[in-house]
Design a protein around this motif. Structure first.
Motif, PDB file in Angstrom:
ATOM      1  N   GLU A   1     -30.928  58.106   6.573  1.00  0.00           N
ATOM      2  CA  GLU A   1     -30.444  56.863   7.164  1.00  0.00           C
ATOM      3  C   GLU A   1     -28.964  56.625   6.902  1.00  0.00           C
ATOM      4  O   GLU A   1     -28.315  55.863   7.614  1.00  0.00           O
ATOM      5  N   ASP A   2     -28.399  57.295   5.874  1.00  0.00           N
ATOM      6  CA  ASP A   2     -26.972  57.170   5.567  1.00  0.00           C
ATOM      7  C   ASP A   2     -26.177  58.337   6.127  1.00  0.00           C
ATOM      8  O   ASP A   2     -25.024  58.554   5.721  1.00  0.00           O
ATOM      9  N   HIS A   3     -26.778  59.089   7.026  1.00  0.00           N
ATOM     10  CA  HIS A   3     -26.164  60.265   7.643  1.00  0.00           C
ATOM     11  C   HIS A   3     -25.835  61.352   6.626  1.00  0.00           C
ATOM     12  O   HIS A   3     -24.876  62.118   6.792  1.00  0.00           O
TER      13      HIS A   3
END
Length: 836
Positions: free
Chosen positions: A632-634
């Motif tokens: 989700e935070d790449h």
């Protein structure tokens, strides 16, 4: 014009031309390399040996035990009929054949029946039962004036194998012309990987090898009849034309190239002969009557169900992609009795990424009340409009014989009496031994407990006798027991494998999103039928992932091997595969250039850790954009370690191994020489870098010939000095020239033809970090030596290097502004708290 002499049917010149590819198949040389350990071929009732399909059938006198039997000879045999069918053994009372077996295990059993009239016996009116080791397998045979061969596949579990013929009624009698009993090839019937298809979805079918299977149909789909002469196990395969529901929906395909067998993975020439895998039926999209999406369907007559329940049948389907120009373009669904049996089947994944490589898939399905098993193949939702297709090369249907025969019950009763008497005799001895062992145990108990505590682990209990559990129980396999997850917990986490929770699929099986009891989100990879490579990959994933923890490698949460299931449970990576963000989904927002650089850097860190974090290192062997996941935070995480291998030992330069990997990413040097090094991963990663830059697949067969292969196309543009012309349109105007130049040079070095000319993953990582800094600030770095070229490049201000590249000390700053010191053997990024 040409004529078939038996039918008088005319054949035009065009018909002859169409038949040529099929005719050529029968001139391919066959090597009957399989030699059964047990091989009994019996000519029943004869005084001489007989030959059939180059196999010699011997006299039955040494195997037969009965006084009430008659040897009969047909005085008027049909012209050209095999000698084997000129004689028969007739039984007026129960009689048996007995065979001494050299090895227990799966065997073929065949009965040959050819009724004729002799000495007052009209054999087509015979009434009798046949039992094998006390199990009823044949009764109420429907005999005609033709040869009838009944084939069974069964596990023989004793040194003496008995076949009993039992006449039915006062006037009944039995007969047989010939018998075959021979050993099946290893792993011909497996106890894992077979799925039960029905209204309750896909369930695992257990203990298949303990069942007796009666062959009902054996079909060469899309091809001609195959006789035992052209089959390594002397089987007959018949064409599929009479079973097609709508003939115009299918179009035959034929290849003149021998199948690419995968060294024990997938199918072998013993599973089915070459000719089965060299022909197929595919969707006939040229038929204007049909819509663009449709299924090819076959109906097979089998034993009907009764009393509200069907008769179980093993359905073995054979596949070999002889219709696709390249890999990863053929996706299709398989249905049995209108229930989904295999969703989004990708033969490229199952066959270790090789075209025309044969595989087979086993299912068990019940017949309906009318006595039909229906098989269909049709396009998947993943199919592109241009490549929509589905194929089938062969099909076998075998009835699962009901073993609940009264004769078995009687035999078990006699066995029970014997067991009880034996037990009574040993009870006294057992009591004495138990008392002695208890005394010894009390003396050693404390010392044993201390040993377990000092070791810091508890050996995993062996259950089910599987090779996995034997492996995990060996000395040194520390920590595996803590990774075991009960099957019931996984069922609960996935809502009993709810299809709405499927987030992906591959060669191993379906991947489901799940939530464990402690509210931890997980990805659950469940082994699918037909994944014959699944077991070794299952082992590899556990052994590799259980000993590594790194921020940029997907973590293994646990595994399950219960009820013949093979399940792997990973941390859930929210945003899924990198491929989906580059060109796999129009619904996802495009990644910025900075995000793409950071993802590549993260993946490079994970790979560098694999290559250098262990004595021998670990080579991934299947680096591609679908195996790099984004959270989700790449943050990038490298996944799927099923093909991973330990690197070469200190005194070796490579690992010699069969070629495995994905088309378009495969190191050409590794492919040619079958010598694996960590530089093979570097090559694959170079292809990924160009995927990230260009936003297109590694191979796209819909493009022009020069553009099909991404690596070749991109390097050509880079050498022209025009790399900016092929970047992803979403990135136009975002990339600084210096950053693009460094990124392109890095990717090009990765794709060098020879591994010795490629950089290490440490060098790749360094250059990608440099490209990111150039993008953000344009600030130059101090000198750093590239191991592949010995060129001097620059070092970021955040890393201070000594003058000796072999013993340099590195200092860097993590995301929290903290610094740490490490050695060059474990690159600076690997020493951070976040990278452990």
């Amino acid at each position: 014009m040409f004529y078939f002499p038996d039918t008088g049917q005319k054949l035009s010149s065009m018909d002859i031309l169409n038949l040529i590819p099929y005719i050529l198949l029968f001139f391919i040389p066959y090597s009957f390399c399989f030699t059964p350990l047990d091989n009994y071929l019996i000519n029943c009732g004869s005084h001489a040996n007989a030959s059939l399909f180059n196999r010699v059938f011997i006299l039955d006198s040494t195997f037969f035990s009965a006084d009430d039997s008659i040897s009969l000879t047909n005085q008027n045999p049909p012209p050209y009929s095999p000698t084997l069918y000129h004689t028969a053994r007739v039984f007026t009372n129960s009689a048996s054949y007995r065979f001494s077996m050299k090895k227990n295990g799966i065997h073929f059993l065949r009965f040959h029946f050819f009724p004729f009239k002799a000495q007052g016996f009209y054999m087509n009116s015979a009434k009798f039962d046949v039992l094998v080791d006390g199990i009823l397998v044949l009764s109420d045979l429907k005999l005609t004036n033709d040869v009838l061969v009944k084939e069974f596949i069964l596990k023989i579990q004793s040194n003496l194998f008995e076949i009993l013929f039992r006449p039915v009624g006062n006037s009944g009698f039995g007969f047989v012309n010939a018998l075959e009993v021979f050993t099946a090839p290893p792993d011909f019937v497996l106890d894992y990987g077979t799925r039960l298809v029905g209204p309750n979805g896909l369930e695992m079918y257990k203990n298949l090898s303990t069942r007796i299977l009666e062959t009902i149909h054996r079909i060469n789909v899309g091809g001609l009849k195959i006789t035992p002469f052209n089959d390594t196990l002397w089987r007959t395969w018949i064409p599929d034309e009479d079973f097609l529901v709508f003939k115009n929906a299918a179009k035959a395909a034929v290849s003149t190239h021998t199948p690419n067998y995968q060294n024990g993975r997938g199918a072998t020439p013993e599973i089915a002969p070459d000719n089965v895998y060299m022909t197929a039926q595919q969707m006939n999209r040229e038929n204007s009557i049909l819509a663009s999406r449709f299924n090819i369907t076959w109906n097979f007559s089998v034993a009907p169900g009764g009393g509200g329940g069907g008769v179980p049948h093993l359905v073995r389907l054979h596949f070999c992609d002889i219709v696709s120009p390249v890999l990863n373009v053929l996706y299709f669904d398989v249905y049995i009795n209108e229930y989904i049996a295999y969703k989004d089947l990708d033969l490229s994944s199952i066959t270790v990424h090789t075209l025309a490589s044969p595989v087979y898939v086993d299912f068990v399905a019940d017949s309906d009340d009318s006595g039909v098993i229906q098989i269909s193949v049709g396009p998947s939702d993943l199919s592109s409009a241009m490549r929509m297709n589905a194929i089938l090369n062969g099909a076998e249907i075998m009835k699962v014989v009901n073993v609940n025969d009264s004769s078995i019950v009687h035999r078990k009763k006699k066995l029970g009496v014997l067991v009880i008497s034996v037990i009574g005799g040993v009870v006294g001895l057992f009591t004495i031994i138990t008392a002695f062992l208890l005394a010894m145990r009390c003396r050693k108990k404390k010392r044993k407990l201390r040993t377990v505590e000092s070791a810091g682990w508890t050996p995993l209990r062996v259950f089910g006798g599987s090779s996995l559990n034997r492996m995990l129980s060996e000395p040194g396999s520390r920590g595996y027991s803590g990774l075991k997850i009960p099957f019931s917990d996984i069922q609960s986490a996935t809502n009993n494998f709810d299809r709405s929770l499927i987030i992906g699929s591959g060669g191993f099986g379906m991947v489901y999103k799940g939530v464990l009891k402690d509210n931890v989100k997980v990805a659950v990879k469940r082994g699918m039928p037909g994944s014959r490579q699944g077991l070794p990959e299952f082992h590899t994933e556990i052994t590799v992932l259980s000993k590594i923890r790194h921020r940029h490698l997907v973590s293994l949460v646990g595994f399950c091997e219960e009820n013949s299931e093979m399940i792997l449970v990973y941390e859930y990576v929210e945003r899924g595969p990198l491929k989906r963000h580059l060109y796999g989904s129009a619904a996802l927002p495009p990644l910025s250039w900075k995000q793409r650089l950071e993802i590549c850097i993260g993946a490079a860190r994970g790979l560098h850790y694999l290559h250098t974090g262990f004595v021998q290192g670990i080579i991934h062997r299947d680096i591609k954009s679908t195996n790099i996941l984004i959270d989700e935070d790449h943050v990038a995480k490298v996944a799927d370690f099923g093909l991973s291998r330990s690197g070469p030992c200190m005194n070796e330069t490579h690992v010699s191994t069969g070629v495995k990997g994905s088309f378009g990413y495969l190191d050409p040097e590794y492919y040619r020489r079958q010598q694996l090094t960590d530089k093979s991963d570097v090559y694959s990663f170079g292809v990924v870098l160009f995927e990230v830059l260009c936003g297109r697949p590694a191979v796209d067969p819909q493009l022009t010939r020069k553009q099909v292969n991404l690596a070749e196309w991109a390097v050509e543009w880079l050498n022209k000095g025009m790399l900016e012309h092929i970047v992803d349109p979403h990135l136009v105007g975002q990339i600084k020239e210096s950053s693009l130049k460094k990124f392109g040079e890095t990717a090009e070095k990765c794709l060098a033809e020879y591994g010795v000319d490629r950089p290490t993953m440490g060098d790749v990582l360094w250059n990608l970090e440099y490209a990111l800094q150039l993008q953000e600030s344009g600030q130059l770095r101090e000198t750093h030596t590239d191991s592949s070229t010995n060129e001097a490049v620059n070092v970021t201000n955040g890393i201070v290097l000594g003058s000796s590249s072999s013993n340099r000390t590195e200092r860097y700053y993590d995301n929290n502004g903290c610094s740490e010191v490490g050695t060059s053997q474990v690159f600076s990024q690997l020493m951070t708290n976040e990278g452990r």
